[in-house]
Design a protein around this motif. Sequence first.
Motif, mmCIF file in Angstrom:
data_model
loop_
_atom_site.group_PDB
_atom_site.id
_atom_site.type_symbol
_atom_site.label_atom_id
_atom_site.label_comp_id
_atom_site.label_asym_id
_atom_site.label_seq_id
_atom_site.Cartn_x
_atom_site.Cartn_y
_atom_site.Cartn_z
ATOM 1 N N TYR A 17 0.810 -1.213 0.000
ATOM 2 C CA TYR A 17 0.000 0.000 0.000
ATOM 3 C C TYR A 17 0.844 1.264 0.000
ATOM 4 O O TYR A 17 0.439 2.281 -0.570
ATOM 5 C CB TYR A 17 -0.958 -0.007 1.180
ATOM 6 N N GLU A 19 3.672 1.710 -1.608
ATOM 7 C CA GLU A 19 4.068 1.912 -3.011
ATOM 8 C C GLU A 19 2.879 2.370 -3.849
ATOM 9 O O GLU A 19 3.016 3.207 -4.747
ATOM 10 C CB GLU A 19 4.664 0.624 -3.574
ATOM 11 N N HIS A 20 1.712 1.841 -3.551
ATOM 12 C CA HIS A 20 0.496 2.248 -4.259
ATOM 13 C C HIS A 20 0.201 3.731 -4.026
ATOM 14 O O HIS A 20 -0.112 4.466 -4.962
ATOM 15 C CB HIS A 20 -0.686 1.392 -3.790
ATOM 16 N N GLU A 21 0.316 4.173 -2.792
ATOM 17 C CA GLU A 21 0.081 5.585 -2.474
ATOM 18 C C GLU A 21 1.116 6.483 -3.149
ATOM 19 O O GLU A 21 0.790 7.561 -3.636
ATOM 20 C CB GLU A 21 0.108 5.799 -0.966
ATOM 21 N N LYS A 22 2.366 6.042 -3.189
ATOM 22 C CA LYS A 22 3.414 6.828 -3.832
ATOM 23 C C LYS A 22 3.152 6.970 -5.333
ATOM 24 O O LYS A 22 3.287 8.058 -5.899
ATOM 25 C CB LYS A 22 4.766 6.166 -3.580
ATOM 26 N N THR A 23 2.747 5.880 -5.971
ATOM 27 C CA THR A 23 2.447 5.918 -7.400
ATOM 28 C C THR A 23 1.248 6.815 -7.680
ATOM 29 O O THR A 23 1.253 7.599 -8.633
ATOM 30 C CB THR A 23 2.166 4.498 -7.921
ATOM 31 N N TYR A 24 0.220 6.731 -6.844
ATOM 32 C CA TYR A 24 -0.962 7.561 -7.013
ATOM 33 C C TYR A 24 -0.618 9.040 -6.850
ATOM 34 O O TYR A 24 -1.064 9.881 -7.635
ATOM 35 C CB TYR A 24 -2.030 7.152 -5.996
ATOM 36 N N ASP A 25 0.193 9.373 -5.853
ATOM 37 C CA ASP A 25 0.585 10.765 -5.643
ATOM 38 C C ASP A 25 1.396 11.299 -6.816
ATOM 39 O O ASP A 25 1.223 12.450 -7.231
ATOM 40 C CB ASP A 25 1.388 10.901 -4.354
ATOM 41 N N PHE A 27 1.153 10.232 -9.935
ATOM 42 C CA PHE A 27 0.223 10.380 -11.053
ATOM 43 C C PHE A 27 -0.581 11.671 -10.928
ATOM 44 O O PHE A 27 -0.733 12.418 -11.899
ATOM 45 C CB PHE A 27 -0.728 9.187 -11.120
ATOM 46 N N ILE A 28 -1.080 11.950 -9.739
ATOM 47 C CA ILE A 28 -1.858 13.172 -9.521
ATOM 48 C C ILE A 28 -0.993 14.410 -9.759
ATOM 49 O O ILE A 28 -1.430 15.381 -10.388
ATOM 50 C CB ILE A 28 -2.474 13.179 -8.105
#
Length: 74
Positions: A17, A19-25, A27-28
């Motif tokens: 999770y 890494e998922h949050e880092k990727t999402y941030d 992307f945004i």
Amino acid sequence: MDNHHSGPVETGASMDYAEHEKTYDMFIAGAKWGTMVVVVLLIAMAAGFFGGAGFIGSLLVFIILNIAGAFLLR
């Protein structure tokens, strides 16, 4: 195709999770900055083509609005 999961099929593999949050941030942030640059480019092109600012004027509009956008989006 080495998919050996120890749990039920519905749960799938465990997720990272952080890494998922880092990727999402990331992307945004990329979407935000990319949208700003495209909008500033369109405004500068409109100033150059329709406003009579010419190339130098539209380049100045592009630079000034990018600086203002970078300041506002921080």
